[in-house]
Design a protein around this motif. Structure first.
Motif, mmCIF file in Angstrom:
data_model
loop_
_atom_site.group_PDB
_atom_site.id
_atom_site.type_symbol
_atom_site.label_atom_id
_atom_site.label_comp_id
_atom_site.label_asym_id
_atom_site.label_seq_id
_atom_site.Cartn_x
_atom_site.Cartn_y
_atom_site.Cartn_z
ATOM 1 N N ASN A 323 0.820 -1.229 0.000
ATOM 2 C CA ASN A 323 0.000 0.000 0.000
ATOM 3 C C ASN A 323 0.845 1.267 0.000
ATOM 4 O O ASN A 323 0.390 2.327 -0.425
ATOM 5 N N ARG A 324 2.081 1.138 0.449
ATOM 6 C CA ARG A 324 2.973 2.309 0.484
ATOM 7 C C ARG A 324 3.429 2.732 -0.925
ATOM 8 O O ARG A 324 4.084 3.758 -1.078
ATOM 9 N N LEU A 325 3.127 1.893 -1.923
ATOM 10 C CA LEU A 325 3.665 2.134 -3.271
ATOM 11 C C LEU A 325 2.724 2.917 -4.182
ATOM 12 O O LEU A 325 3.074 3.249 -5.306
ATOM 13 N N LEU A 326 1.531 3.182 -3.646
ATOM 14 C CA LEU A 326 0.481 3.780 -4.467
ATOM 15 C C LEU A 326 0.881 5.138 -5.049
ATOM 16 O O LEU A 326 0.563 5.445 -6.197
ATOM 17 N N HIS A 327 1.596 5.938 -4.267
ATOM 18 C CA HIS A 327 1.861 7.329 -4.689
ATOM 19 C C HIS A 327 3.334 7.611 -4.915
ATOM 20 O O HIS A 327 3.830 8.663 -4.559
ATOM 21 N N LYS A 328 4.045 6.660 -5.480
ATOM 22 C CA LYS A 328 5.447 6.937 -5.829
ATOM 23 C C LYS A 328 5.474 7.447 -7.282
ATOM 24 O O LYS A 328 4.456 7.911 -7.777
ATOM 25 N N GLU A 329 6.618 7.339 -7.973
ATOM 26 C CA GLU A 329 6.701 7.906 -9.316
ATOM 27 C C GLU A 329 5.723 7.211 -10.262
ATOM 28 O O GLU A 329 5.318 7.753 -11.280
#
Ligand SMILES: O=C(O)C1=C[C@@H](OP(=O)(O)O)[C@@H](O)[C@H](O)C1
Ligand SMILES: C=C(OP(=O)(O)O)C(=O)O
Length: 425
Positions: A323-329
């Motif tokens: 879930n931590r990956l949703l708003h990366k590049e």
């Protein structure tokens, strides 16, 4: 730019690239420290260059000589009403509270994927510190009007640690008798890196774990000479390359670093690779690899190299923290799933967990989604594959690790650029 990567035998010795997390923090501290700061082993990735531009736009003089950057600051005296953060999330989230120390209106903007990354935190928090803040429906650009007046506040740390890093940096220049309480902080050890660099520039922050940060008396950032440490996030890719396809020694990596991505060593160890430390040199060597369990909630940038590793492990690897990956590049969970599927690797995502089934990498053409860590992960996975992998938009690596392709080639990675068809032929 497209780059083709083929099966390779990896063997080499490389000095780790400078950490963009450390470099950008040092630039922020240098801006806040009146006088001349010298940054050694400086990084020149796109994110570092964006942060140098911000520091200049906010009034400091920045001089570059080879690997050394000199920042001379007289405090915050903006040269421009528009502050451009390139595509760097940390740059925008750290420099916004810092820029808000200035009494006047500023627009903070960026480009590419940064324009889609959430900034609503500031709309909620900055007004409580006397700063007016408008966003584009929670997204950049931000319009702010300071000056920020430090006060005791409670903030939510669940989306990103970068907002807290910015508040800590700004409070460090002005606060007396104020505290920041944080709920549910993620990527928490990045805050240790922030506090460590503030300390090097003479600002000490009291703390209770990752819940409370206190400023008892007014302090002043002092200029200093600072050496940027090696980047664990970039190094993770070369260490995985070694674990799956040979042997690599990386120099200039601190075993005691505050960078959370040093946890790659635990994952490599659990997967069965050989690791040997000798001072600041880490050697990783290939061995039979097995699936492993790893919680990457607080070191989300490790997901891409971990997936490259897991693709070559026998059995299933379970990674927690998707879930931590949703708003990366890019939306990195989905991107990894999509691009590794093209290479023949099955990835299932279930809630906050990713399950990767080890297998054989087959020939494919993959797309970086303009995300540096996806370009590097697919390239590294290809080193122990059975076919050729073409990485489209391979220059994405410049965001954090412009030396990546050169380093990969130096350690034996078989890579070649795809020539653009000539208009004459
Ligand atoms: O503070 C930093 O240097 C960073 C913090 C992390 O972000 P989040 O706190 O948003 O997870 C990480 O993903 C990013 O690449 C760098
Ligand atoms: C997400 C990243 O950086 P930032 O948030 O600073 O853009 C990254 O480097 O993977």
């Amino acid at each position: 730019m497209e780059i083709v990567v083929s099966s390779s035998i990896i063997d080499g010795d490389i000095k780790a690239n400078p950490s963009k997390s450390a470099m950008q923090r040092a630039l922020a501290a240098a801006l806040l420290a009146e006088g001349k700061t010298v940054i050694r082993n400086a990084g020149f990735s796109d994110d570092c260059r964006a942060a140098m531009g911000v520091v200049q736009a906010l009034g400091a003089d920045v001089l570059v000589h080879d690997q050394l950057v000199e920042v001379t600051s007289r405090g915050i005296h903006p040269r421009s009403a528009v502050i451009h953060c390139g595509e760097a999330g940390l740059c925008m989230r750290m420099f916004t509270p810092v820029a808000a120390l200035y009494e006047g209106e500023l627009t903070i903007t960026g480009e590419g994927s940064l324009l889609k990354r959430p900034m609503h935190f500031f709309e909620e928090v900055l007004p409580r510190l006397g700063v007016s803040c408008e966003t584009n429906q929670g997204l950049p650009p931000l319009r702010i009007r300071g000056p920020l007046q430090p006060a005791s506040i409670t903030v939510d740390g669940s989306l990103s640690s970068q907002f807290l890093t910015g508040l800590l940096m700004a409070f460090g220049a002005k606060a007396s008798d104020a505290e920041i309480r944080v709920q549910d902080l993620k990527s928490r050890e990045y805050v240790d890196l922030t506090l460590q660099i503030m300390d090097i520039f003479g600002v000490k922050v009291g703390r209770e774990g990752y819940q409370k940060f206190s400023f008892a008396r007014k302090q002043t950032y002092r200029p200093t000479t600072y050496t940027v440490e090696g980047d664990w996030s970039g190094a993770a890719f070369l260490l995985v390359a070694a674990a799956i396809a040979g042997k690599v020694t990386l120099r200039h990596l601190s075993r005691q670093s505050a960078q959370p991505d040093r946890a790659i060593t635990q994952a490599l160890y659990d997967a069965g690779a050989f690791l040997i430390w000798d001072d600041d040199r880490l050697t990783v060597q290939r061995h039979e690899l097995r699936g492993f369990d790893f919680d990457a909630t607080d070191c989300p940038d490790l997901f891409p190299p971990l997936v490259a590793l897991a693709a070559h492990c026998r059995g299933i690897t379970r990674l927690k923290g998707v879930n931590r990956l949703l708003h990366k590049e890019s939306n990195r969970g989905k991107t990894l799933q999509e691009e590794f599927r093209k290479m023949g690797i099955d990835i299932q995502i279930s809630g906050d967990e990713m399950l990767i089934k080890g297998g054989k990498i087959k020939s494919a053409s993959v797309f970086s989604h303009h995300d540096h860590r996806i370009a590097m992960a697919t390239a590294v996975a290809a080193l122990a594959g059975t076919g050729e992998i073409t990485v489209q938009h391979a220059e994405a690596v410049n965001k954090s690790y412009p030396e990546f392709w050169q380093h990969l080639s130096q350690i034996g990675g078989k890579i070649r650029p795809v020539q653009a068809p000539s208009i004459l032929s």
